[in-house]
Write a protein that holds these residues in place. Structure first.
Motif, PDB file in Angstrom:
ATOM      1  N   VAL A  63       8.637  13.841 -11.340  1.00 42.99           N
ATOM      2  CA  VAL A  63       9.024  12.479 -10.974  1.00 42.99           C
ATOM      3  C   VAL A  63       8.974  12.292  -9.456  1.00 42.99           C
ATOM      4  O   VAL A  63       8.471  11.276  -8.958  1.00 42.99           O
ATOM      5  N   ILE A  64       9.444  13.290  -8.729  1.00 43.15           N
ATOM      6  CA  ILE A  64       9.402  13.205  -7.266  1.00 43.15           C
ATOM      7  C   ILE A  64       7.955  13.162  -6.784  1.00 43.15           C
ATOM      8  O   ILE A  64       7.594  12.357  -5.920  1.00 43.15           O
ATOM      9  N   ALA A  69       6.445   9.774  -7.594  1.00 47.24           N
ATOM     10  CA  ALA A  69       6.985   8.725  -6.732  1.00 47.24           C
ATOM     11  C   ALA A  69       6.401   8.802  -5.329  1.00 47.24           C
ATOM     12  O   ALA A  69       6.002   7.784  -4.754  1.00 47.24           O
ATOM     13  N   VAL A  70       6.338  10.002  -4.789  1.00 53.05           N
ATOM     14  CA  VAL A  70       5.802  10.148  -3.438  1.00 53.05           C
ATOM     15  C   VAL A  70       4.331   9.779  -3.406  1.00 53.05           C
ATOM     16  O   VAL A  70       3.880   9.062  -2.505  1.00 53.05           O
ATOM     17  N   TYR A  83       2.764   7.762  -5.422  1.00 54.54           N
ATOM     18  CA  TYR A  83       2.626   6.313  -5.612  1.00 54.54           C
ATOM     19  C   TYR A  83       3.004   5.542  -4.348  1.00 54.54           C
ATOM     20  O   TYR A  83       2.240   4.697  -3.880  1.00 54.54           O
ATOM     21  N   PHE A  84       4.179   5.823  -3.793  1.00 55.53           N
ATOM     22  CA  PHE A  84       4.673   5.020  -2.673  1.00 55.53           C
ATOM     23  C   PHE A  84       4.008   5.349  -1.341  1.00 55.53           C
ATOM     24  O   PHE A  84       3.925   4.494  -0.460  1.00 55.53           O
TER      25      PHE A  84
END
Length: 165
Positions: free
Chosen positions: A91-92, A95-96, A98-99
């Protein structure tokens, strides 16, 4: 009859490697491998201590026993802490990526597309305007000739070979 020579294995392999998607995939794998160390550091340095405030720092120690006794290697243990750690890492990472990579690149590509469309729109307006000006010039020339005169009548008045100035 002409015989086509089949490409050699080396030529085929070279063509395979030179395709754009293969190179993109290779770059993604290399960046992903380098990025793994960053994610592991975040999990070890931030996530595990936060979880450790509740229990232990190492998520691998969280487990449940399915048999009556789970001492040492005996018994059936479900190591759900390891699964939780891997899920958190995923998940981390997602997220990283993606963002910090996908979202900025999508915004950049959207701006580029908007600029391209604006540029095309400007060129289209210029082309339409030029066409309209040419039509107005044509209409003005036709109006100057007077009613009832067309191109053939003008050629007849001027004589052969004098239809252009």
């Amino acid at each position: 009859m002409s015989e086509k020579k089949e490409p050699s294995v080396l030529e085929g392999f070279r063509a395979f490697l030179m395709r754009g998607n293969v190179v993109d995939l290779a770059v993604a794998v290399v960046i992903g491998a380098a990025f793994t160390s960053i994610v592991n550091a975040v999990v070890k340095g931030i996530i595990n201590p936060v979880v450790g405030a509740i229990g232990t720092k190492n998520l691998d120690h969280y487990s449940s026993c399915l048999s009556s006794t789970c001492e040492g290697e005996q018994g059936i243990q479900i190591l759900w802490g390891s699964v939780l750690g891997a899920a958190l890492s995923f998940v981390i990472t997602a997220a990283v990526v993606y963002f910090l990579m996908v979202l900025p690149m999508a915004k950049y590509l959207a701006r580029q597309e908007a600029r391209r469309k604006a540029k095309e729109g400007t060129q289209e307006v210029l082309e339409v305007t030029e066409l309209e000006v040419l039509k107005e010039i044509r209409d003005a020339l036709v109006a100057q000739r007077g009613p009832g005169q067309d191109r053939d009548a003008l050629v007849a008045q001027r004589g052969p070979g004098q239809d252009r100035e």
